[in-house]
Motif scaffolding. Structure first.
Motif, short mmCIF file in Angstrom:
data_model
loop_
_atom_site.label_atom_id
_atom_site.label_comp_id
_atom_site.label_asym_id
_atom_site.label_seq_id
_atom_site.Cartn_x
_atom_site.Cartn_y
_atom_site.Cartn_z
N THR A 127 76.05 54.03 32.45
CA THR A 127 77.37 53.86 33.08
C THR A 127 77.67 54.95 34.09
O THR A 127 78.15 54.68 35.20
CB THR A 127 78.47 53.85 32.00
N VAL A 128 77.36 56.19 33.72
CA VAL A 128 77.73 57.34 34.55
C VAL A 128 76.74 57.59 35.69
O VAL A 128 77.14 57.86 36.83
CB VAL A 128 77.87 58.61 33.68
N TYR A 129 75.44 57.49 35.39
CA TYR A 129 74.43 57.89 36.38
C TYR A 129 73.65 56.73 36.99
O TYR A 129 73.03 56.90 38.04
CB TYR A 129 73.44 58.88 35.73
N GLY A 130 73.68 55.57 36.33
CA GLY A 130 72.89 54.44 36.80
C GLY A 130 73.25 53.90 38.17
O GLY A 130 72.35 53.62 38.98
N PRO A 131 74.54 53.72 38.48
CA PRO A 131 74.92 53.09 39.76
C PRO A 131 74.33 53.74 41.00
O PRO A 131 74.02 53.05 41.97
CB PRO A 131 76.45 53.19 39.74
N ASP A 132 74.16 55.06 40.98
CA ASP A 132 73.66 55.77 42.17
C ASP A 132 72.18 56.11 42.10
O ASP A 132 71.64 56.74 43.03
CB ASP A 132 74.46 57.06 42.38
N ASN A 133 71.52 55.71 41.00
CA ASN A 133 70.11 56.09 40.83
C ASN A 133 69.32 54.92 40.25
O ASN A 133 69.18 54.79 39.03
CB ASN A 133 70.01 57.31 39.91
N SER A 134 68.80 54.10 41.13
CA SER A 134 68.12 52.87 40.72
C SER A 134 66.82 53.14 39.95
O SER A 134 66.32 52.26 39.25
CB SER A 134 67.81 52.00 41.93
N PHE A 135 66.26 54.33 40.07
CA PHE A 135 65.01 54.65 39.38
C PHE A 135 65.22 55.04 37.91
O PHE A 135 64.26 55.26 37.18
CB PHE A 135 64.26 55.79 40.09
N LEU A 136 66.47 55.12 37.46
CA LEU A 136 66.75 55.48 36.07
C LEU A 136 66.42 54.33 35.12
O LEU A 136 66.77 53.18 35.38
CB LEU A 136 68.21 55.87 35.89
N THR A 137 65.73 54.65 34.02
CA THR A 137 65.52 53.69 32.93
C THR A 137 66.03 54.35 31.66
O THR A 137 66.23 55.59 31.61
CB THR A 137 64.04 53.32 32.77
N TYR A 138 66.24 53.58 30.59
CA TYR A 138 66.89 54.11 29.39
C TYR A 138 66.15 53.61 28.16
O TYR A 138 65.96 52.42 27.97
CB TYR A 138 68.36 53.66 29.36
N LYS A 139 65.72 54.55 27.29
CA LYS A 139 64.95 54.15 26.12
C LYS A 139 65.31 55.01 24.92
O LYS A 139 65.57 56.21 25.05
CB LYS A 139 63.44 54.28 26.39
N ILE A 140 65.31 54.39 23.74
CA ILE A 140 65.43 55.13 22.48
C ILE A 140 64.13 55.88 22.25
O ILE A 140 63.05 55.30 22.35
CB ILE A 140 65.67 54.15 21.30
N PHE A 141 64.22 57.18 21.95
CA PHE A 141 63.00 57.94 21.70
C PHE A 141 63.31 59.08 20.75
O PHE A 141 64.22 59.89 20.98
CB PHE A 141 62.44 58.50 23.01
N ASN A 142 62.56 59.19 19.65
CA ASN A 142 62.65 60.27 18.69
C ASN A 142 61.41 61.13 18.85
O ASN A 142 60.31 60.72 18.50
CB ASN A 142 62.74 59.71 17.26
N VAL A 143 61.55 62.34 19.37
CA VAL A 143 60.41 63.19 19.66
C VAL A 143 59.65 63.57 18.40
O VAL A 143 58.46 63.90 18.45
CB VAL A 143 60.86 64.47 20.43
N GLU A 144 60.29 63.50 17.22
CA GLU A 144 59.59 63.84 15.98
C GLU A 144 58.58 62.77 15.57
O GLU A 144 57.75 63.01 14.71
CB GLU A 144 60.61 64.03 14.85
#
Length: 236
Positions: free
Chosen positions: A219-236
């Motif tokens: 919502t906040v950063y997506g509109p101005d940055n088309s290269f953004l993707t979003y994924k659930i990730f647990n580094v552990e």
């Protein structure tokens, strides 16, 4: 700032002490309690947290000595009401430190509800993210002197890498993975850094363990940055 940190820590330990004591978790022999913590008082998943909290209190001499770890509020001169009254007085004095206001309010809310959280009557996330709002935690990750300092250092490192990479290959396609993006305190500064190299960014993957953070980032950063993707990730 040094005075604030010392006072904040002192008042924080007082509140932690009286809140745990109000649950009956600091009576008797602490070593025995570690082995026999009652499920009705605290959920199993918080027992290790409790051990860590007691170690902090012990190091701050709240038990008089390591061989006598069964103090009461009367023994320390700290009562539940006095601890909270002192906190509110100090909070007014600390209002001049605007950069720390987010820490103060977040700590206050979580400690206020600590007995309910530890006993499982409410979820910690319901307090930290009231009605799925990010307003209590956003100021922890951006807009304060500590977070902004380290985010700026990171952005300088990323910029240096990009400059070197693009100087070697002007058509380089770069993918970036941010682990634990949260509310995007680091992301915001990095996206400013990336503007100059937008054509070279193939993907900036915004990850966290909570879908709420991903929705916030989109919502906040997506509109101005088309290269953004979003994924659930647990580094552990």
């Amino acid at each position: 700032v040094k005075n604030f940190n010392e006072e904040f820590e002192q008042e924080l330990y007082k509140l932690l002490y009286v809140q745990l004591h109000s649950m009956g978790l600091l009576a008797g022999n602490i070593d025995e309690e570690f082995q026999n913590l009652s499920p009705k008082n605290i959920r199993d998943e918080y027992k290790n947290w409790l051990k860590g909290a007691i170690i902090f209190l012990e190091e701050s001499d709240y038990f008089g000595s390591k061989n006598k770890r069964s103090m009461t509020p009367g023994d320390t001169g700290i009562s539940h009401s006095n601890a909270w009254n002192n906190w509110h007085i100090k909070k007014q004095q600390w209002s001049k430190y605007e950069e720390f206001s987010a820490f103060i309010f977040l700590v206050e809310e979580t400690l206020k509800h600590l007995p309910e959280i530890l006993s499982g009557r409410i979820q910690a996330t319901d307090i930290i993210f009231p009605k799925s709002s990010m307003h209590l935690v956003e100021g922890i990750y951006k807009g304060n002197i500590i977070a902004d300092y380290f985010n700026t250092l990171l952005s300088h490192s990323v910029l240096q890498y990009l400059e070197q990479r693009v100087s070697i290959d002007p058509k380089a396609r770069i993918r970036i993975l941010e682990i634990g993006a949260g509310t995007g305190g680091t992301t915001k500064i990095l996206l400013e850094t990336l503007k100059k190299y937008k054509k070279n960014i193939s993907e900036y993957c915004y990850t966290d363990m909570s879908k709420a953070f991903l929705m916030h980032g989109e919502t906040v950063y997506g509109p101005d940055n088309s290269f953004l993707t979003y994924k659930i990730f647990n580094v552990e």
